[in-house]
Motif scaffolding. Structure first.
Motif, PDB file in Angstrom:
ATOM      1  N   UNK A   1     -41.395  19.364 -24.330  1.00  0.00           N
ATOM      2  CA  UNK A   1     -40.738  18.330 -24.796  1.00  0.00           C
ATOM      3  C   UNK A   1     -39.766  18.593 -26.174  1.00  0.00           C
ATOM      4  N   UNK A   2     -39.704  19.649 -26.564  1.00  0.00           N
ATOM      5  CA  UNK A   2     -39.016  20.150 -27.741  1.00  0.00           C
ATOM      6  C   UNK A   2     -38.873  21.565 -27.967  1.00  0.00           C
ATOM      7  N   UNK A   3     -37.874  21.992 -28.707  1.00  0.00           N
ATOM      8  CA  UNK A   3     -37.714  23.532 -29.100  1.00  0.00           C
ATOM      9  C   UNK A   3     -38.072  23.856 -30.614  1.00  0.00           C
ATOM     10  N   UNK A   4     -38.511  24.853 -30.928  1.00  0.00           N
ATOM     11  CA  UNK A   4     -39.244  25.058 -32.159  1.00  0.00           C
ATOM     12  C   UNK A   4     -38.473  24.695 -33.000  1.00  0.00           C
ATOM     13  N   UNK A   5     -37.036  25.103 -33.100  1.00  0.00           N
ATOM     14  CA  UNK A   5     -36.156  24.940 -34.393  1.00  0.00           C
ATOM     15  C   UNK A   5     -35.766  23.465 -34.502  1.00  0.00           C
ATOM     16  N   UNK A   6     -35.462  22.703 -33.288  1.00  0.00           N
ATOM     17  CA  UNK A   6     -35.352  21.291 -33.622  1.00  0.00           C
ATOM     18  C   UNK A   6     -36.561  20.620 -34.020  1.00  0.00           C
ATOM     19  N   UNK A   7     -37.730  20.902 -33.501  1.00  0.00           N
ATOM     20  CA  UNK A   7     -38.793  20.256 -34.206  1.00  0.00           C
ATOM     21  C   UNK A   7     -38.954  20.200 -35.702  1.00  0.00           C
ATOM     22  N   UNK A   8     -38.925  21.504 -36.167  1.00  0.00           N
ATOM     23  CA  UNK A   8     -38.784  21.776 -37.558  1.00  0.00           C
ATOM     24  C   UNK A   8     -37.821  21.021 -38.383  1.00  0.00           C
ATOM     25  N   UNK A   9     -36.678  20.910 -37.823  1.00  0.00           N
ATOM     26  CA  UNK A   9     -35.556  20.540 -38.449  1.00  0.00           C
ATOM     27  C   UNK A   9     -35.622  18.961 -38.612  1.00  0.00           C
ATOM     28  N   UNK A  10     -36.137  18.207 -37.361  1.00  0.00           N
ATOM     29  CA  UNK A  10     -36.424  16.902 -37.748  1.00  0.00           C
ATOM     30  C   UNK A  10     -37.430  16.359 -38.600  1.00  0.00           C
ATOM     31  N   UNK A  11     -38.636  17.332 -38.290  1.00  0.00           N
ATOM     32  CA  UNK A  11     -39.895  16.921 -39.265  1.00  0.00           C
ATOM     33  C   UNK A  11     -39.424  17.237 -40.894  1.00  0.00           C
ATOM     34  N   UNK A  12     -38.587  18.347 -41.053  1.00  0.00           N
ATOM     35  CA  UNK A  12     -38.111  18.247 -42.540  1.00  0.00           C
ATOM     36  C   UNK A  12     -37.228  17.196 -43.081  1.00  0.00           C
ATOM     37  N   UNK A  13     -36.213  16.778 -42.082  1.00  0.00           N
ATOM     38  CA  UNK A  13     -35.538  15.653 -42.440  1.00  0.00           C
ATOM     39  C   UNK A  13     -36.300  14.165 -42.647  1.00  0.00           C
ATOM     40  N   UNK A  14     -37.343  14.201 -41.757  1.00  0.00           N
ATOM     41  CA  UNK A  14     -38.278  13.078 -42.083  1.00  0.00           C
ATOM     42  C   UNK A  14     -39.017  12.833 -42.972  1.00  0.00           C
ATOM     43  N   UNK A  15     -39.446  14.189 -43.640  1.00  0.00           N
ATOM     44  CA  UNK A  15     -40.188  14.186 -44.907  1.00  0.00           C
ATOM     45  C   UNK A  15     -39.624  14.285 -46.158  1.00  0.00           C
ATOM     46  N   UNK A  16     -38.540  15.095 -45.749  1.00  0.00           N
ATOM     47  CA  UNK A  16     -37.750  15.333 -47.231  1.00  0.00           C
ATOM     48  C   UNK A  16     -36.094  15.391 -46.995  1.00  0.00           C
ATOM     49  N   UNK A  17     -35.386  13.984 -46.852  1.00  0.00           N
ATOM     50  CA  UNK A  17     -34.298  14.113 -46.228  1.00  0.00           C
ATOM     51  C   UNK A  17     -33.052  14.672 -47.388  1.00  0.00           C
ATOM     52  N   UNK A  18     -33.506  14.832 -48.496  1.00  0.00           N
ATOM     53  CA  UNK A  18     -32.566  15.564 -49.467  1.00  0.00           C
ATOM     54  C   UNK A  18     -33.102  16.974 -49.780  1.00  0.00           C
ATOM     55  N   UNK A  19     -33.488  17.474 -48.614  1.00  0.00           N
ATOM     56  CA  UNK A  19     -33.991  19.018 -48.952  1.00  0.00           C
ATOM     57  C   UNK A  19     -32.549  19.863 -49.156  1.00  0.00           C
ATOM     58  N   UNK A  20     -32.722  20.665 -49.996  1.00  0.00           N
ATOM     59  CA  UNK A  20     -31.780  21.634 -50.374  1.00  0.00           C
ATOM     60  C   UNK A  20     -31.557  22.510 -48.915  1.00  0.00           C
ATOM     61  N   UNK A  21     -30.185  23.128 -48.874  1.00  0.00           N
ATOM     62  CA  UNK A  21     -29.980  23.986 -47.751  1.00  0.00           C
ATOM     63  C   UNK A  21     -30.867  25.116 -47.699  1.00  0.00           C
ATOM     64  N   UNK A  22     -31.107  25.819 -48.669  1.00  0.00           N
ATOM     65  CA  UNK A  22     -31.781  26.917 -48.748  1.00  0.00           C
ATOM     66  C   UNK A  22     -33.101  26.778 -48.143  1.00  0.00           C
ATOM     67  N   UNK A  23     -33.871  25.694 -48.746  1.00  0.00           N
ATOM     68  CA  UNK A  23     -35.162  25.234 -48.488  1.00  0.00           C
ATOM     69  C   UNK A  23     -35.095  24.865 -47.088  1.00  0.00           C
ATOM     70  N   UNK A  24     -34.212  24.128 -46.479  1.00  0.00           N
ATOM     71  CA  UNK A  24     -34.285  23.596 -45.031  1.00  0.00           C
ATOM     72  C   UNK A  24     -34.132  25.243 -44.014  1.00  0.00           C
ATOM     73  N   UNK A  25     -33.254  25.935 -44.346  1.00  0.00           N
ATOM     74  CA  UNK A  25     -33.183  27.283 -43.945  1.00  0.00           C
ATOM     75  C   UNK A  25     -34.618  27.936 -43.831  1.00  0.00           C
TER      76      UNK A  25
END
Length: 709
Positions: free
Chosen positions: A649-673
């Motif tokens: 149903x999902x790929x590892x990269x996108x699963x984490x990407x969308x979960x981070x945005x959902x929980x912390x939409x103002x995440x720094x790019x370093x922390x996102x990476x």
């Protein structure tokens, strides 16, 4: 492949002798079928439906277990039939994707670790021998796919450099001279390129190696040829008499020396045990002991595994032989350890007669299976060998083990602990300092995949789309390109709905769990509406037309978010279409397109195999950041498998990407990476062009996400 009959005869003899004092005797009656010359779908149906099926395959009585098939490409046909009755299938198949997709099945027993381990064993040996650069020749089948998927990742982890253009698909009839010459041209100053050949069919090695031999002969006398000619390593399928005519090295799973199987086999048969000998011996032992445990049970319908009673919602409802085998392999008690040899098996049968599960040590080593279903072996011994090139027997020179006390150790690949590169705080700090204030935000979300088997690509794209809508984007500022053929697909058990994650309970921290992504969906283009990659270029460049009315029109005051989820090619990155499309979007085209765009800032998130190809191509453009699921030499990985829907149903990269945005939409790019790199197994999440974008420590996703909503 050498005959496995001696190993089979040894096992049957020891199993029979071990039960001399038992009150009940388990006798194994074997029937042999040639998987190369049978219609496996018809054969599998006949094996699971005694007395029925095609006349050529009808079985006179019940089949209780299947050992095989040998080839990973053949496994699915057998498993699809066997799963209905949970008929145990014990296989030496090593395809990583096959093992992963079958991880929740209770009748599919894998007796060898996946080829992820064998790939790492080979690369580790290559590294130990001082090589710096590596290449791969793989077959386009289930077997070769494991190596293609993991080669780049594992090489990078071990500090080896994959040769650009050195991950090459085998095609029958190819002239390999240019490929070998390419490897010569890319040799390091002190060591040749190490080439791993991983072909699903043993008979294909001769074509590759005969071309290699001619190339070596043609190179003879060339200055420094000794340091330039590629060093060839073959995988387990390459252990054939034909291959031994060439000077190569290789590896294959082997039996246990510490428990005496290898020595015993050599003493009895005067040769080293062939590939699968130990695994077939163990398969017969596990079947016999599992049947004994079932026969001696006070109530064969009552079985507990990991303190949970075995019961199923569909017939057969109670435990079957595969469950008693799992119970045997699940034993982690301190009961008597029993060896594979005759007296050890006698002890094991005695314990089962007393209602005690023995602690098995097999011919292949410690029989430690996964903790979820107890059907996938966790530790495999590998023999590294060399051929003198004259057709004689192999020359063993090392045995490597995945056990902690062996000569080689490795964590479970699924729980890989990534080493994350720490970026310089000042990297890119001076870029983007004079940018105007943000006025508008635009987004383009695309998945070029159209098949049910690629469900995850469209689902991930729709999850990103729904996330953008949640955080303030209106549909006039999003161009969504998906085929939108999943909701009504005949394979969909939930008609009209699309999911990216499903669970028995909702997750407040993850609103997309059990959410229907098809709800309130506004698709701008079905992928099949677009005629070529040039159409996407026009959409990004704002070139509207009667055929392409929906485009983005960013100015130098607007930010652009671009998301792509699909397949990728090792030559040029993201593929325009499904995996068999054989057409890429192209690094030159994406560079040319983005180079002409107007924007204040742009973030590209690319979820494909070899997506780093785009990152490399786009480096140098101003105010652009490229975030990829994989580097330029490796595949990205599927992540969320749904057993009911029988697809990822999902790929590892996108699963984490969308979960981070959902929980912390103002995440720094370093922390996102950082979060993506630690949570994405099997590929190296990569950031490109930071120096031309701005500090990833101070910039965050607020350029692309409206956090006030």
């Amino acid at each position: 492949m050498k005959s496995l009959q001696p190993a089979i005869d040894d096992a049957l003899r020891n199993i029979d002798k071990a039960q001399e004092k038992c009150t009940k005797r388990m006798k194994l009656n074997l029937r042999y079928h040639d998987e190369d010359n049978a219609d496996l779908t018809k054969l599998a149906y006949a094996l699971t439906n005694p007395g029925q099926g095609d006349a050529a395959y009808v079985q006179p009585d019940t089949c209780h277990a299947i050992i095989g098939p040998y080839y990973s490409d053949h496994a699915r046909a057998v498993l699809n039939q066997a799963q209905r009755m949970r008929l145990p299938v014990l296989m030496p198949c090593t395809s990583a994707e096959l093992q992963r997709s079958e991880a929740t099945q209770t009748n599919s027993f894998f007796l060898i670790e996946s080829d992820i381990t064998q790939c790492e064993v080979l690369l580790s040996a290559i590294q130990a021998q001082g090589h710096e650069r590596v290449a791969l020749l793989y077959s386009d089948d289930t077997y070769g796919q494991s190596y293609r998927d993991w080669f780049g990742f594992l090489a990078t982890e071990l500090g080896l450099q994959p040769v650009s253009g050195g991950i090459h698909e085998f095609q029958s009839g190819d002239n390999f001279t240019e490929f070998y010459q390419h490897l010569v041209d890319n040799a390091s100053p002190t060591k040749p390129v190490a080439l791993i050949i991983a072909l699903g069919r043993p008979d294909n090695y001769s074509q590759v190696l005969s071309a290699y031999k001619r190339f070596v002969q043609a190179m003879a006398g060339t200055p420094d040829s000794k340091h330039l000619i590629p060093r060839v390593y073959v995988t387990d399928t390459g252990l054939t008499d034909d291959v031994l005519q060439y000077n190569v090295r290789g590896t294959y799973p082997v039996g246990s020396s510490s428990d005496g199987y290898v020595q015993n086999y050599q003493a009895l048969h005067g040769e080293f045990p062939p590939f699968c000998a130990a695994q077939v011996y163990d398969a017969l032992s596990i079947i016999a002991l599992g049947r004994a445990a079932q026969a001696y049970a006070a109530d064969p319908e009552e079985l507990y595994i990991d303190q949970r009673r075995v019961a199923f919602e569909t017939a057969p409802y109670g435990p079957v032989l595969s469950d008693w085998m799992r119970a045997l392999l699940a034993n982690s008690s301190r009961s008597t350890e029993t060896l594979w040899i005759g007296y050890g098996l006698a002890t094991a049968f005695m314990l089962t007669e007393q209602g005690v599960m023995p602690n098995l040590h097999g011919a292949s080593g410690t029989l430690d299976f996964d903790s979820q279903t107890h059907t996938s072996i966790l530790n495999t011994l590998y023999l590294l060998w060399e051929s003198a090139g004259d057709g004689s027997a192999i020359i063993p020179f090392a045995t490597l083990s995945t056990t902690p006390d062996g000569s080689f150790g490795m964590q479970s690949i699924w729980d890989w602990e990534h080493k994350v590169h720490e970026y310089d705080d000042d990297l890119g700090a001076n870029a983007g300092q004079d940018l105007p204030a943000t006025e508008e935000r635009w987004a383009v979300v695309i998945s070029p995949s159209t098949k049910w088997t690629n469900y995850r690509h469209q689902a991930d794209a729709l999850a990103i789309y729904q996330g953008l809508r949640h955080y303030g984007y209106d549909d006039d500022h999003i161009v969504l390109i998906v085929e939108d053929n999943l909701a009504d697909a005949p394979q969909n058990p939930f008609p009209g709905q699309i999911f990216v994650e499903r669970a028995s309970q909702p997750d407040p921290a993850n609103p997309l769990v059990n959410a229907d992504l098809h709800k309130n969906l506004q698709v701008d283009y079905h992928f099949s509406d677009l005629s070529s990659p040039d159409d996407l270029a026009d959409i990004l460049l704002g070139r509207a037309s009667d055929r392409l009315p929906s485009v983005i029109r960013p100015t130098v005051r607007d930010n652009v978010f671009f998301f792509w989820s699909g397949h990728g090619d090792d030559d040029d990155g993201p593929i325009w279409g499904d995996e068999d499309a054989r057409r890429v979007f192209g690094s030159r085209l994406i560079r040319s397109t983005v180079g002409q765009m107007q924007y204040r800032r742009m973030l590209m998130a690319v979820e494909t195999c070899y997506s780093g190809k785009w990152g490399e191509a786009l480096t140098g453009l101003p105010n652009l950041l490229v975030l990829t699921a994989a580097n330029a030499y490796e595949t990205s990985k599927a992540d969320v498998y749904d057993t009911e829907m029988r697809t990822f149903l999902s790929n590892a990269f996108t699963r984490t990407f969308r979960n981070i945005i959902s929980q912390q939409p103002d995440v720094t790019l370093r922390d996102l990476y950082y979060s993506l790199a630690r949570s994405t197994s099997g590929s190296h999440v990569s950031l490109y062009n930071i120096e031309n974008y701005g500090s990833v420590y101070t910039n965050d996703l607020s350029d692309y996400i409206v956090t006030s909503k």
